[in-house]
Scaffold this motif. Sequence first.
Motif, PDB file in Angstrom:
ATOM      1  N   ILE A  29      31.314 -20.290  36.099  1.00 47.87           N
ATOM      2  CA  ILE A  29      32.582 -20.294  36.557  1.00 47.87           C
ATOM      3  C   ILE A  29      33.530 -19.285  35.786  1.00 47.87           C
ATOM      4  CG2 ILE A  29      34.683 -21.383  36.557  1.00 47.87           C
ATOM      5  CD1 ILE A  29      33.088 -22.235  39.050  1.00 47.87           C
ATOM      6  N   THR A  30      33.303 -18.921  34.580  1.00 48.87           N
ATOM      7  CA  THR A  30      33.856 -18.160  33.756  1.00 48.87           C
ATOM      8  C   THR A  30      33.722 -16.617  34.231  1.00 48.87           C
ATOM      9  OG1 THR A  30      33.755 -19.330  31.900  1.00 48.87           O
ATOM     10  CG2 THR A  30      34.371 -17.139  31.485  1.00 48.87           C
ATOM     11  N   THR A  31      32.245 -16.428  34.855  1.00 47.60           N
ATOM     12  CA  THR A  31      32.156 -14.966  35.280  1.00 47.60           C
ATOM     13  C   THR A  31      32.763 -14.615  36.858  1.00 47.60           C
ATOM     14  OG1 THR A  31      29.909 -15.225  34.218  1.00 47.60           O
ATOM     15  CG2 THR A  31      30.310 -13.434  36.084  1.00 47.60           C
ATOM     16  N   ILE A  32      32.667 -15.858  37.415  1.00 48.98           N
ATOM     17  CA  ILE A  32      33.460 -15.821  38.919  1.00 48.98           C
ATOM     18  C   ILE A  32      35.216 -15.620  38.542  1.00 48.98           C
ATOM     19  CG2 ILE A  32      33.841 -17.047  40.984  1.00 48.98           C
ATOM     20  CD1 ILE A  32      31.200 -18.423  40.568  1.00 48.98           C
ATOM     21  N   SER A  33      35.548 -16.355  37.846  1.00 47.34           N
ATOM     22  CA  SER A  33      36.767 -16.072  37.461  1.00 47.34           C
ATOM     23  C   SER A  33      37.335 -14.919  36.924  1.00 47.34           C
ATOM     24  CB  SER A  33      37.397 -17.210  36.383  1.00 47.34           C
ATOM     25  OG  SER A  33      38.768 -17.060  36.027  1.00 47.34           O
ATOM     26  N   LYS A  34      36.480 -14.172  36.242  1.00 50.32           N
ATOM     27  CA  LYS A  34      36.721 -12.947  35.677  1.00 50.32           C
ATOM     28  C   LYS A  34      36.637 -12.000  36.884  1.00 50.32           C
ATOM     29  CE  LYS A  34      35.572  -9.371  32.342  1.00 50.32           C
ATOM     30  NZ  LYS A  34      35.409  -8.116  33.118  1.00 50.32           N
ATOM     31  N   LEU A  90      39.703 -21.468  42.091  1.00 55.06           N
ATOM     32  CA  LEU A  90      38.571 -22.170  41.917  1.00 55.06           C
ATOM     33  C   LEU A  90      38.924 -23.715  41.363  1.00 55.06           C
ATOM     34  CD1 LEU A  90      36.706 -19.505  39.544  1.00 55.06           C
ATOM     35  CD2 LEU A  90      36.310 -19.773  41.896  1.00 55.06           C
ATOM     36  N   ASP A  91      40.207 -23.940  41.023  1.00 62.71           N
ATOM     37  CA  ASP A  91      40.616 -25.291  40.770  1.00 62.71           C
ATOM     38  C   ASP A  91      40.396 -26.114  42.177  1.00 62.71           C
ATOM     39  OD1 ASP A  91      41.119 -24.699  38.289  1.00 62.71           O
ATOM     40  OD2 ASP A  91      43.106 -24.314  38.746  1.00 62.71           O
ATOM     41  N   ARG A  92      40.496 -25.603  43.168  1.00 60.77           N
ATOM     42  CA  ARG A  92      40.458 -26.363  44.579  1.00 60.77           C
ATOM     43  C   ARG A  92      38.910 -27.053  44.707  1.00 60.77           C
ATOM     44  NH1 ARG A  92      43.989 -25.166  48.847  1.00 60.77           N
ATOM     45  NH2 ARG A  92      45.774 -23.868  48.071  1.00 60.77           N
ATOM     46  N   TYR A  93      37.958 -26.351  44.133  1.00 60.74           N
ATOM     47  CA  TYR A  93      36.538 -27.190  44.181  1.00 60.74           C
ATOM     48  C   TYR A  93      36.623 -28.267  43.276  1.00 60.74           C
ATOM     49  CZ  TYR A  93      35.043 -23.042  46.904  1.00 60.74           C
ATOM     50  OH  TYR A  93      34.789 -22.218  48.015  1.00 60.74           O
ATOM     51  N   LYS A  94      37.540 -28.586  42.363  1.00 61.86           N
ATOM     52  CA  LYS A  94      37.800 -29.858  41.564  1.00 61.86           C
ATOM     53  C   LYS A  94      38.311 -31.076  42.106  1.00 61.86           C
ATOM     54  CE  LYS A  94      37.441 -26.779  37.697  1.00 61.86           C
ATOM     55  NZ  LYS A  94      38.084 -26.468  36.264  1.00 61.86           N
ATOM     56  N   HIS A 119      32.822 -34.409  46.780  1.00 63.21           N
ATOM     57  CA  HIS A 119      31.734 -34.629  46.114  1.00 63.21           C
ATOM     58  C   HIS A 119      30.271 -33.936  46.366  1.00 63.21           C
ATOM     59  CE1 HIS A 119      33.425 -38.506  45.263  1.00 63.21           C
ATOM     60  NE2 HIS A 119      34.169 -38.416  46.440  1.00 63.21           N
ATOM     61  N   TYR A 120      30.442 -33.163  47.315  1.00 61.92           N
ATOM     62  CA  TYR A 120      29.465 -32.093  47.415  1.00 61.92           C
ATOM     63  C   TYR A 120      30.021 -30.664  47.588  1.00 61.92           C
ATOM     64  CZ  TYR A 120      26.137 -28.930  49.604  1.00 61.92           C
ATOM     65  OH  TYR A 120      25.332 -27.869  49.813  1.00 61.92           O
ATOM     66  N   HIS A 121      31.344 -30.587  48.286  1.00 61.06           N
ATOM     67  CA  HIS A 121      31.681 -29.169  48.265  1.00 61.06           C
ATOM     68  C   HIS A 121      32.562 -28.997  47.000  1.00 61.06           C
ATOM     69  CE1 HIS A 121      30.697 -30.030  52.614  1.00 61.06           C
ATOM     70  NE2 HIS A 121      30.505 -28.800  52.707  1.00 61.06           N
ATOM     71  N   THR A 122      31.748 -28.977  46.096  1.00 61.75           N
ATOM     72  CA  THR A 122      32.381 -28.787  44.656  1.00 61.75           C
ATOM     73  C   THR A 122      32.174 -27.490  43.977  1.00 61.75           C
ATOM     74  OG1 THR A 122      30.427 -29.871  43.692  1.00 61.75           O
ATOM     75  CG2 THR A 122      32.125 -31.378  44.320  1.00 61.75           C
ATOM     76  N   THR A 123      32.404 -27.408  42.721  1.00 59.87           N
ATOM     77  CA  THR A 123      31.964 -26.144  41.998  1.00 59.87           C
ATOM     78  C   THR A 123      30.743 -25.973  41.867  1.00 59.87           C
ATOM     79  OG1 THR A 123      34.051 -26.548  40.490  1.00 59.87           O
ATOM     80  CG2 THR A 123      32.175 -24.983  39.562  1.00 59.87           C
ATOM     81  N   GLN A 124      30.098 -27.108  41.638  1.00 60.44           N
ATOM     82  CA  GLN A 124      28.414 -26.848  41.867  1.00 60.44           C
ATOM     83  C   GLN A 124      28.021 -26.269  43.044  1.00 60.44           C
ATOM     84  OE1 GLN A 124      26.489 -27.485  39.143  1.00 60.44           O
ATOM     85  NE2 GLN A 124      24.769 -26.586  40.256  1.00 60.44           N
ATOM     86  N   HIS A 125      28.538 -26.729  44.175  1.00 59.46           N
ATOM     87  CA  HIS A 125      28.283 -25.889  45.490  1.00 59.46           C
ATOM     88  C   HIS A 125      28.577 -24.435  45.567  1.00 59.46           C
ATOM     89  CE1 HIS A 125      27.582 -25.380  49.731  1.00 59.46           C
ATOM     90  NE2 HIS A 125      28.736 -25.028  49.773  1.00 59.46           N
ATOM     91  N   LEU A 126      29.586 -24.146  44.971  1.00 63.34           N
ATOM     92  CA  LEU A 126      29.995 -22.701  44.883  1.00 63.34           C
ATOM     93  C   LEU A 126      29.115 -22.050  44.067  1.00 63.34           C
ATOM     94  CD1 LEU A 126      31.935 -20.332  45.314  1.00 63.34           C
ATOM     95  CD2 LEU A 126      33.517 -21.187  43.610  1.00 63.34           C
ATOM     96  N   LEU A 127      28.589 -22.516  42.904  1.00 62.84           N
ATOM     97  CA  LEU A 127      27.778 -21.898  42.288  1.00 62.84           C
ATOM     98  C   LEU A 127      26.302 -21.748  42.821  1.00 62.84           C
ATOM     99  CD1 LEU A 127      28.569 -23.690  38.594  1.00 62.84           C
ATOM    100  CD2 LEU A 127      28.948 -21.329  39.121  1.00 62.84           C
TER     101      LEU A 127
END
Length: 317
Positions: free
Chosen positions: A4-9, A21-25, A30-38
């Motif tokens: 997430i840090t790399t994506i944020s930068k 990126l906070d929207r994914y939290k 439960h599926y469409h989360t930060t983990q899904h984005l990664l």
Amino acid sequence: MSDITTISKRLSDLKFPSEVLDRYKELHRHYHTTQHLLQVIGSLQKSGSISDELFLAAVYHDAVYDPKLNDNEEKSAELFLDHSKTSGLSADQKNKIKQYIIDTKTHKASDTISQTLITADLEILEQPLDKLITYEKQILREYQFVDYKIYKTKRLEVLNTLNKNGKLDSLIAFVKQHKPMIAVFAGSFNPFHKGHYNVLKKAELIFDKVIIAFGKNPDKTDRTWPIPKQIQHHQQEEYTGLLTDFIDSIGYDVVVVRGLRNSTDFQYEQNQYRYIQELKSDIKIVNIFCDKEYEHISSSGIRTLEKYGKHKNYLLE
């Protein structure tokens, strides 16, 4: 794989707000989360470096996600366009990224780059059955506001549409025969406060889905408080009369969850349980104690404090 840090930068370098990126939290994801984005970004990286257009389309494709709505992709595209105003992207680049985001709705690619994003977005469907089952349980949790009988029918329709060359046959068979553990958290909830929410979160560690049932207790005042946003994506039902009659009306097996604050609550619930057993001998009840910091909170206490403007610390948003 990027973190997430790399994506944020990279977003910041492209003059886009990393707050997207906070929207994914969000709590209802439960599926469409930060983990899904990664996972999507990681899948795209397998083919080499990711262009700015593909990167931004990946980040924004689920930026707006509310399973109660049917225009999430359109709103995600609108959010991207709003955030792109201070970027150095050309009009042509913006239009392409907008289209790539919208393409993820129908999974119909407008060009090869769009197809790359769609393939990465649906990579979960290529996974072994154990991961597909985890995915299925996460999707069920996101759609838990829908009655399970309706959800199961609609979910099978979606999976049959996505099933290519029989790859989802095992998952479809699982959904057909699976009986998720569903609980009913019942109470007058006037209001539904932080103590109730503490019990709910504990119940969700045990059950696949928790229905919140607002009962009208003739010995208590009618519910007048609004529904807090933290539970707006749960299935909510209202009932009058006996809890046992309401449980019978659901149409499938459930477990009743009762929240306890202290030994006094336990003694009360134990007495109620004897009546309930006589009315419905096969009923299953789980009692969950709230954490110590919430054991003094009660709806009646909040209603009293509300008269003096001292109640807000005990309420959810």
